[in-house]
Design a protein around this motif. Sequence first.
Motif, PDB file in Angstrom:
ATOM      1  N   LYS A   1      39.370  30.533  26.069  1.00  0.00           N
ATOM      2  CA  LYS A   1      38.136  29.791  26.310  1.00  0.00           C
ATOM      3  C   LYS A   1      38.131  29.169  27.706  1.00  0.00           C
ATOM      4  O   LYS A   1      37.096  29.108  28.380  1.00  0.00           O
ATOM      5  N   GLU A   2      39.308  28.716  28.143  1.00  0.00           N
ATOM      6  CA  GLU A   2      39.409  28.152  29.491  1.00  0.00           C
ATOM      7  C   GLU A   2      39.188  29.247  30.540  1.00  0.00           C
ATOM      8  O   GLU A   2      38.478  29.032  31.526  1.00  0.00           O
ATOM      9  N   PHE A   3      39.786  30.428  30.325  1.00  0.00           N
ATOM     10  CA  PHE A   3      39.590  31.546  31.253  1.00  0.00           C
ATOM     11  C   PHE A   3      38.104  31.934  31.310  1.00  0.00           C
ATOM     12  O   PHE A   3      37.571  32.232  32.381  1.00  0.00           O
ATOM     13  N   GLU A   4      37.441  31.943  30.145  1.00  0.00           N
ATOM     14  CA  GLU A   4      36.017  32.273  30.108  1.00  0.00           C
ATOM     15  C   GLU A   4      35.204  31.299  30.956  1.00  0.00           C
ATOM     16  O   GLU A   4      34.316  31.695  31.712  1.00  0.00           O
ATOM     17  N   MET A   5      35.519  30.018  30.824  1.00  0.00           N
ATOM     18  CA  MET A   5      34.784  28.995  31.564  1.00  0.00           C
ATOM     19  C   MET A   5      35.006  29.132  33.067  1.00  0.00           C
ATOM     20  O   MET A   5      34.060  29.070  33.865  1.00  0.00           O
ATOM     21  N   ILE A   6      36.259  29.367  33.469  1.00  0.00           N
ATOM     22  CA  ILE A   6      36.582  29.493  34.891  1.00  0.00           C
ATOM     23  C   ILE A   6      35.890  30.715  35.486  1.00  0.00           C
ATOM     24  O   ILE A   6      35.279  30.648  36.560  1.00  0.00           O
ATOM     25  N   LEU A   7      35.972  31.856  34.784  1.00  0.00           N
ATOM     26  CA  LEU A   7      35.368  33.085  35.294  1.00  0.00           C
ATOM     27  C   LEU A   7      33.847  32.967  35.333  1.00  0.00           C
ATOM     28  O   LEU A   7      33.200  33.420  36.283  1.00  0.00           O
TER      29      LEU A   7
END
Length: 211
Positions: free
Chosen positions: A78-84
């Motif tokens: 979920k963190e990777f999704e937000m950053i990307l």
Amino acid sequence: MDLEREGGRGANQLRPIDCSRNVLSRAHGSASCSHGETRVLAAVYGPKAGTKKNENPEKACIEVIWKPKSGQIGKPEKEFEMILKRTLQNICLLNVHPNTTTSIIVQVVHDDACAALIDAGIPLKYLAESGKILLDPNKLEEQKTKAFVCLAFPSSVHSVLTEGSINGIITSLTHGVMAVDDYFQCVEQGRAAITPLSNILKKKLQSQSAE
């Protein structure tokens, strides 16, 4: 004495990079990228009519789904999704296709680090380990670090910078505690690595287009 890492790399040396386009037949756009032992598949679908809930209908909506190599999607994904998503929002022209949604699905094939390659903004990860700054750490090096920073820059010094960029940085993510001077040293070394990294990717993509 220069620090020698696994595989004979120096402290300021990238892992081998490869990238291929149009690897999935049913997606509107797709790519396979490898960075050392890290490999991901990315597929793009859209733009499709309509935006997600709580999104601005006067602009295009970007949806990112990050799938791990195995298991369920958890907090790290979920963190990777937000950053990307935030990075793509900064480099895409969202006014061109208002009230539409473009979905980007990233499938991790093999994970040796959590950095990803983006066509228009290339994230570079640095870490600080025992007072040393290492470019592009592998997973083992990342686990030993006391702090790291993941940076995304435009792929060219001639790129038009977005309104939200500061000092040419599209995205900056830090974990852990580091001195301010160490952070700015990471920024300078990361920026210096953009040109050779961008040239490698452009040559690979251009050679595929000519085939």
